[in-house]
Scaffold this motif. Structure first.
Motif, mmCIF file in Angstrom:
data_model
loop_
_atom_site.group_PDB
_atom_site.id
_atom_site.type_symbol
_atom_site.label_atom_id
_atom_site.label_comp_id
_atom_site.label_asym_id
_atom_site.label_seq_id
_atom_site.Cartn_x
_atom_site.Cartn_y
_atom_site.Cartn_z
ATOM 1 N N ASN B 132 0.838 -1.203 0.000
ATOM 2 C CA ASN B 132 0.000 0.000 0.000
ATOM 3 C C ASN B 132 0.873 1.253 0.000
ATOM 4 O O ASN B 132 0.631 2.204 -0.739
ATOM 5 C CB ASN B 132 -0.916 -0.022 1.226
ATOM 6 N N ARG B 133 1.924 1.206 0.816
ATOM 7 C CA ARG B 133 2.805 2.368 0.905
ATOM 8 C C ARG B 133 3.482 2.637 -0.442
ATOM 9 O O ARG B 133 3.692 3.783 -0.816
ATOM 10 C CB ARG B 133 3.857 2.143 2.003
ATOM 11 N N MET B 134 3.811 1.584 -1.152
ATOM 12 C CA MET B 134 4.548 1.784 -2.396
ATOM 13 C C MET B 134 3.636 2.098 -3.586
ATOM 14 O O MET B 134 4.122 2.474 -4.648
ATOM 15 C CB MET B 134 5.415 0.555 -2.682
ATOM 16 N N VAL B 138 -0.419 9.193 -2.123
ATOM 17 C CA VAL B 138 -0.228 9.971 -0.897
ATOM 18 C C VAL B 138 0.912 9.377 -0.076
ATOM 19 O O VAL B 138 1.835 10.082 0.344
ATOM 20 C CB VAL B 138 -1.526 10.005 -0.058
ATOM 21 N N LEU B 139 0.867 8.064 0.127
ATOM 22 C CA LEU B 139 1.880 7.444 0.968
ATOM 23 C C LEU B 139 3.254 7.506 0.320
ATOM 24 O O LEU B 139 4.263 7.676 0.997
ATOM 25 C CB LEU B 139 1.493 6.001 1.293
ATOM 26 N N ARG B 140 3.284 7.377 -0.987
ATOM 27 C CA ARG B 140 4.589 7.484 -1.652
ATOM 28 C C ARG B 140 5.180 8.864 -1.447
ATOM 29 O O ARG B 140 6.386 9.012 -1.245
ATOM 30 C CB ARG B 140 4.444 7.193 -3.141
ATOM 31 N N TYR B 148 10.637 2.835 5.333
ATOM 32 C CA TYR B 148 11.023 1.552 4.741
ATOM 33 C C TYR B 148 11.959 0.784 5.673
ATOM 34 O O TYR B 148 11.820 -0.424 5.833
ATOM 35 C CB TYR B 148 11.651 1.783 3.364
ATOM 36 N N ILE B 149 12.875 1.499 6.317
ATOM 37 C CA ILE B 149 13.762 0.804 7.264
ATOM 38 C C ILE B 149 12.926 0.218 8.401
ATOM 39 O O ILE B 149 13.086 -0.936 8.776
ATOM 40 C CB ILE B 149 14.832 1.760 7.837
ATOM 41 N N SER B 150 12.030 1.030 8.923
ATOM 42 C CA SER B 150 11.217 0.557 10.045
ATOM 43 C C SER B 150 10.386 -0.658 9.640
ATOM 44 O O SER B 150 10.192 -1.583 10.429
ATOM 45 C CB SER B 150 10.294 1.671 10.546
ATOM 46 N N TRP B 151 9.918 -0.643 8.403
ATOM 47 C CA TRP B 151 9.153 -1.798 7.934
ATOM 48 C C TRP B 151 10.036 -3.039 7.915
ATOM 49 O O TRP B 151 9.655 -4.100 8.415
ATOM 50 C CB TRP B 151 8.582 -1.532 6.541
ATOM 51 N N VAL B 152 11.210 -2.888 7.360
ATOM 52 C CA VAL B 152 12.122 -4.029 7.279
ATOM 53 C C VAL B 152 12.445 -4.539 8.681
ATOM 54 O O VAL B 152 12.421 -5.739 8.945
ATOM 55 C CB VAL B 152 13.414 -3.638 6.528
ATOM 56 N N MET B 153 12.701 -3.602 9.595
ATOM 57 C CA MET B 153 13.066 -3.990 10.960
ATOM 58 C C MET B 153 11.914 -4.687 11.680
ATOM 59 O O MET B 153 12.138 -5.445 12.608
ATOM 60 C CB MET B 153 13.488 -2.751 11.766
ATOM 61 N N PRO B 191 14.706 3.359 18.624
ATOM 62 C CA PRO B 191 14.652 4.740 19.138
ATOM 63 C C PRO B 191 14.902 5.796 18.059
ATOM 64 O O PRO B 191 14.599 6.957 18.260
ATOM 65 C CB PRO B 191 15.787 4.794 20.171
ATOM 66 N N PHE B 192 15.473 5.375 16.941
ATOM 67 C CA PHE B 192 15.914 6.372 15.970
ATOM 68 C C PHE B 192 14.958 6.547 14.791
ATOM 69 O O PHE B 192 15.165 7.416 13.960
ATOM 70 C CB PHE B 192 17.321 6.006 15.474
ATOM 71 N N GLY B 193 13.953 5.711 14.732
ATOM 72 C CA GLY B 193 12.998 5.830 13.632
ATOM 73 C C GLY B 193 11.586 5.953 14.153
ATOM 74 O O GLY B 193 11.366 6.232 15.329
ATOM 75 N N LYS B 194 10.645 5.694 13.269
ATOM 76 C CA LYS B 194 9.252 5.917 13.654
ATOM 77 C C LYS B 194 8.697 4.825 14.559
ATOM 78 O O LYS B 194 7.600 4.963 15.090
ATOM 79 C CB LYS B 194 8.387 6.048 12.415
ATOM 80 N N LEU B 195 9.478 3.740 14.731
ATOM 81 C CA LEU B 195 9.008 2.702 15.653
ATOM 82 C C LEU B 195 8.783 3.298 17.035
ATOM 83 O O LEU B 195 7.981 2.811 17.822
ATOM 84 C CB LEU B 195 10.036 1.574 15.739
#
Lengths: 435, 219, 358, 141
Positions: B132-134, B138-140, B148-153, B191-195
């Motif tokens: 959905n994000r990709m 709007v999300l793009r 994307y990093i947070s998703w992977v993590m 702590p460094f991303g949106k997580l």
């Protein structure tokens, strides 16, 4: 001022003579001062879910992704991360977050001013509870400092600074009041040295809607109140609140509060104006720098008190009506019940719009947008949302309690040749006072 | 020292130390900024700031129906993977033991088979979220590298966990080591991303809750 | 001790029929996970094979491995292994001692040059020139190198020989290492376990005799036939794991009901061995069946992987200080960042008002 | 051959899989004469699985007990050519357990090497009998 366009063809205005660096630094400094704990927490919490897009009338009306509310904050957010966030020193050192460029600010002028009415519907949509509207308002402070605001808002800024009002010089105020008194046959009080109620006005009332001046007087007089208009503090609209000129916002706030204190007023009555309520009711203490010793109420609240206390009696109108909820009054002001109470006392059956109360859709002209002619095309698109809702509700009459909304909706109606009159709640009450 | 020992030992120590450091750094970096608490008088009869804060936190659990039209997928899918993650993270017995070992508190878990099923649903939901994000314009537009990093993590621990329980792709101890390493990476990034929203949402919602409660406005 | 006769000849002399070889082949095929239909061919090649010369070296060990092999053997099928091999040197089992014993070893090595198999139990100390374990005037390292030189293959029996085992546990005072860390130019088969399962030892030797080659090994040098699956995957208590039914202590209801021992530290999920299928003491039981979790004794460094009773999914002990340090640094950095930001804000406000004032 | 249509189908999944595999092997044997064997010990069978399979296969015409390096038991099932073979070590511990699909399990057949050895031994013993040293003489030897 110079009207320009970015390489991508986005129109923007530039004011003052500053080097690019100075302009950027001015914006950054303006931004950085805003980053308190609340703004910071809100800036840090976004998960980019995009829910806010669905709340914005400009996005819904145009389908333009750039109008996604959180997107409008991009340069502000970048400044936050580079200069004030917890990791700012690291970001600066490693160059992870670059300085905001003047080009970016120019490009975003349209999103921060033209495409946002500060209506705050996005705040209600945000699952993280980010008060996006508030952040955009704060972002305007830096934009003003950098001389990057739309020409019309700059013009009003200059006028207000010179006259104390965007509508008329203070010297002419008493005359306008007295003329309205004569025209509508009402006894006016102006510049009384002492009064319990200081009544303030909105710019439109000093030009197009002068009847409102008389309507207030009529009700005040009927109730036998001690009240007055005052040349030293009459302008309740606060252009600084809209265009980001914090000095002006402070000055305008002080002017009415100080006048109320000076004449010993216990209550300051705000006109039918949305952002005046935000500025004087909710933000005054911040700019005044402490507690406000005067009760500040909106005209709608005043009317509610008047009808509920039984001090005025109203004739019943046998009609149905839809109420347009002014964003600053209802969604961001908490005055949802008052207008409906008053309509009830008028014997009006309220046929609610599909989106109403705190979830009402903005008229499309708040936050200075209606004055900013550059925004006309999207403003008219947003108007269509409102028009559809009004037609679907199918009520006889269409009422609101904000002069700015009224003007926006009337302009929209004119543009689309829509023959629905947008009425003022105050006027409706004044016209139906029972003996 | 084999991979599993490295994962269970140094990698986890490091990750949790970074997690503690980053989380406190970020929270205090925000909360120690000026609060700007000079406020106009509250609306008469408005609730206490505390109850407004609570209300803000609770009310925001559910979107207004007015926003469902455009946000239905985001809302439903968001709920699925959040609940899925919560169930898998907090109700799988080996995870409970991990928490018990760290904090000394524990609670009953769910049967492992239930956890596997929930894990699969969660993984599918996460894939749907990134798809959905990709694809959404709007999300793009609003997405950053962080998203994307947070998703992977987030996705990697789910994926490696599922692989480990189903013994797919490598030996179990390798898979479980990779699972723990992916969790370590999650903690380091957290702590460094949106997580970080997992902590910040409380403050963010409460602050707006108080602002609106003060004004007698509805959130 | 050299035998020029085939195993079949010797068995015939001892009155053992070919049926017995066929039966042994059936057992071997089953144990080594070979196709069952191959047992006839195995029997034929066994009968035609020469007896395998075996030299058994014991280093830093407890004799538990030898015990495991010999104690489990009762005269019948299992004793067949001793018909297949010529155990030419084994300090614990051989009758002779002293120089005679050493001579036996050297003779076997000479006569079977390049063909004998070396079995080792125990780890090899390297520290201080290996003085911590020696016999016949030679350190274990010297004996191993000398014996391995002309060997066909080496079988490291037990976790000590395979991975260093308990002598190699921290702080490893003797500098103990595994055989595989010393012998690099010969095939080394690891049959770890503390002790290893007798059938795994016997099966591997029998395979070597029968096929003359090293069986399939995993990445840790273990025969896949015995070390291909985890204890967990073959455990009869596995269904309880899947259902989420766990013993929380060794004397609770769950323990009495025979539920999964994961929570009390069972290392079955990461331990590769055949305990759950071959079992111990003549197939009577294995640790989990007896109520204790697997301690992972066939895995490298099992002794150093934290408590036997610590669940597998938990972090190793000793995190507290690091996390506390991280937290303290976080508090300092967070406060510092906020202070810096505040300072900027103050500076910017003053500059702005100065400019406006001017 | 006994045909007992009343036998209940195995309930356990493992037993059912094995039944199918045995059926296929038996059909192949009937067609091509290719024998087959299935090792039961390498499978994670529970006692219940084993009993179900045993019950399904039933008893046939032949049952043999071998005394060779311990005991072995061979039973034909109710399906001709399907044999249940169990080898025990001492202590009656199972060493190997397999289903064989064959005319006769190899282990029942006398190996020619053993037959040759037996013949030689027979000869020796017969020779001792036919050159009659008297019992008394023998005692003197």
């Amino acid at each position: 001022m110079t009207a320009k366009t970015t390489t991508a063809g986005v129109a923007y205005d530039v004011h003052g003579d500053m080097s690019e660096t100075d302009r950027r630094d001015a914006a950054m400094k303006g931004f950085v001062r805003e980053f308190g704990a609340i703004a910071a927490a809100h800036m840090e919490s976004c998960v980019r879910c995009g829910m806010c897009a669905n709340a914005c009338h400009f996005y819904v009306a145009t389908g333009e992704p750039a109008y996604t509310p959180i997107n409008k904050l991009r340069p502000f957010e970048q400044a936050y991360h580079r200069h004030a966030g917890p990791f700012a020193p690291i970001y600066r050192m490693l160059g992870i977050v670059p300085s905001v460029t003047v080009e970016k600010l120019e490009e975003w002028q349209r999103l921060i001013f033209d495409a946002c009415t500060l209506c705050g519907r996005c705040t209600l949509a945000c699952p993280m509870g980010i008060d996006i509207a508030e952040l955009i308002k704060e972002a305007r402070h830096g934009m003003y400092k950098a001389g990057l605001i739309p020409e019309r808002l700059q013009l009003m800024d200059r006028t207000t600074k010179a006259w104390g009002s965007p509508a008329t010089p203070a010297e002419d105020f008493a005359d306008i009041i007295n003329e309205a008194g004569e025209e509508f046959g009402v006894t006016m009080n102006v510049d009384l040295p002492k009064a319990d109620y200081l009544v303030t006005v909105a710019p439109a009332e000093l030009s197009e809607h002068t009847k409102a001046l008389a309507d207030v007087a009529k009700i005040m007089n009927r109730m036998g109140l001690s009240w007055t208009y005052h040349s030293e503090g009459f302008e309740a609209s606060n252009i600084g609140y809209l265009n980001g000129d914090t000095e002006l916002q402070e000055k305008m706030t002080r002017r009415i509060i100080d006048t109320a204190i000076k004449i010993g007023a216990k209550t300051l009555v705000l006109p039918e104006c949305g952002h005046a309520y935000g500025a004087a009711r909710w933000e005054a203490a911040r700019w005044y720098g402490g507690d406000i010793p005067v009760r500040v109420i909106h005209m709608t609240e005043f009317l509610q008190e008047a009808v509920n206390s039984g001090k005025i009696k109203l004739n019943k109108i046998d009609a149905t009506a839809s109420f347009h909820d002014p964003c600053q009054l209802v969604r961001r002001g908490g005055v949802t019940k008052a207008p409906r109470d008053v309509l009830g006392k008028l014997g009006v059956t309220v046929k609610e719009l599909q989106n109403h109360g705190s979830l009402g859709v903005c008229c499309g002209g708040g936050g200075g947008v209606v004055s900013n002619v550059r925004a006309d095309p999207i403003r008219f698109k947003a108007f269509e949302l409102k028009r559809r809702e009004v037609e679907d509700a199918g009520a006889d009459r269409f009422v609101t309690a904000c002069g700015q909304c009224r003007i926006t909706l009337t302009l929209g109606a004119k543009h689309f040749n829509w023959n629905k009159k947008v009425e003022s709640l105050l006027e409706l009450v004044a016209d139906n006072l029972a003996d | 020292m084999d991979l599993l020992d490295f994962a269970r030992g140094p990698a986890l120590y490091f990750a949790l130390a970074v997690f503690a450091l980053g989380t406190l750094w970020r929270l205090l970096g925000i909360l120690l900024l000026p609060w700007g608490l000079i406020r106009s008088p509250a609306r008469e009869g408005s609730p206490s700031p505390f109850s407004s804060a609570l209300k803000g936190i609770v009310v925001k659990l559910w979107p207004h129906k007015e926003f469902m039209a455009g946000g239905f997928f985001t809302f439903i899918n968001g709920y699925i993977f959040h609940l899925g993650l919560a169930i898998v993270v907090f109700l799988f017995v080996p995870h409970i033991l991990f928490i018990k070992n760290l904090f000394g508190i524990s609670w009953p878990g769910l049967p492992s088979n239930v956890i596997y099923a929930v894990g699969v649903i969660t993984a599918v939901s996460l894939i749907a979220a990134i798809a959905n994000r990709m694809t959404s314009p709007v999300l793009r537009l609003i997405s950053r590298v962080d998203d994307y990093i947070s998703w992977v993590m987030t996705f990697l621990p789910v994926l490696t966990g599922l692989l480990a329980v189903s013994h797919l792709g490598a030996r179990y101890e390798t898979l479980i080591a990779l699972h723990i390493l992916s969790v370590a990476a999650f903690f380091v990034w957290f702590p460094f991303g949106k997580l970080m929203h997992a902590f910040l949402f409380v403050f963010s919602r409460a602050m707006t809750g108080v602002r609106f409660g003060h004004r007698g406005a509805q959130l | 001790m050299s035998d020029r006769q085939t195993v079949g000849d010797i068995l015939a002399q001892r009155g053992v029929s070919r049926r017995a070889i066929l039966k042994y082949a059936a057992w071997l095929a089953s144990a080594m996970a070979l196709p069952p239909s191959a047992s006839k061919a195995i029997a034929q090649s066994l009968a035609a094979a020469r007896r395998q010369s075996v030299v058994w070296l014991s280093f830093q060990e407890c004799t538990g491995c030898t015990e495991s092999l010999t104690r489990s053997f009762s005269p019948s099928l299992e004793e067949m292994i001793f018909n297949l091999i010529s155990l030419d040197y084994h300090e614990t089992l051989m009758a002779v001692s002293g120089h005679a014993a050493e001579e036996a070893r050297l003779k076997a090595m000479e006569e079977n040059k390049g063909k004998y198999v070396v079995v080792v139990d125990g780890s090899v100390p390297l520290k201080d020139d290996g003085v911590y374990s020696a016999n016949a005037g030679k350190t274990n390292l010297q004996t191993l190198q000398e014996t391995a030189k002309d060997a066909l293959a080496i079988i490291s029996v037990g976790t000590c020989a395979a991975y260093g085992g308990i002598p190699g546990a921290r702080p490893n005072p003797t500098g103990a290492v595994s055989v595989g860390e010393i012998i690099k130019d010969k095939p080394v088969i690891n049959i770890p376990g503390c002790p290893p399962i007798a059938e795994a030892i016997a099966g591997t030797v029998a395979y070597l005799v029968t096929f003359g080659k090293v069986p399939d090994l995993d990445h840790l040098g273990r025969p896949k036939a015995f070390f291909g699956d985890t204890i967990h995957d073959r455990c009869y208590r596995r269904p309880f794991y899947d259902k989420g039914l766990f013993a929380k202590s060794f004397d609770d209801e769950g323990a009495r009901n025979g539920w999964c021992l994961y929570e009390v530290g069972c290392k079955g999920p990461v331990t590769y061995n055949a305990c759950a299928t071959l079992k111990w003491n003549g197939g009577v039981s294995f640790p989990i069946q007896s109520g204790h979790g697997c301690i992972g004794c066939s895995e490298p460094h099992f002794w150093d992987k934290g408590s036997f009773y610590q669940p597998l999914s938990t972090a190793m002990p000793g995190m507290g200080a690091g996390i506390a340090a991280g937290a303290a640094a976080g508090v300092a950095l967070g406060a510092g960042a906020a202070w810096l930001a505040r300072r900027r804000q103050v500076a910017y406000s003053q500059q702005t008002s100065k400019k406006e004032g001017a | 051959m006994e045909t007992d249509g009343q036998a209940t189908a195995p309930g356990s999944a493992l037993a059912l899989i094995l039944v199918r595999e045995i059926g296929q092997a038996l059909a192949a044997f009937a067609e091509s004469g290719e024998p087959a064997a299935i090792d039961l010990r390498g499978l994670p069978m529970s006692d219940a699985d084993r009993e179900e399979l045993l019950a399904w296969l039933g008893d046939g015409e032949i049952a043999a007990t071998l005394a060779v390096a311990g005991r072995s038991e061979i039973r034909e099932t109710r399906f001709t050519g399907v044999w249940w073979v169990r080898h025990f070590g001492t202590d009656d511990r199972i060493a190997a357990e397999r289903i064989e699909i064959a005319s006769v399990p190899d282990i029942l057949i006398a190996d020619m090497a053993d037959v040759t050895a037996a013949a030689a031994r027979f000869d020796d013993e017969l020779a001792e009998l036919s050159i009659p040293p008297s019992m008394e003489e023998a005692e003197h030897v």
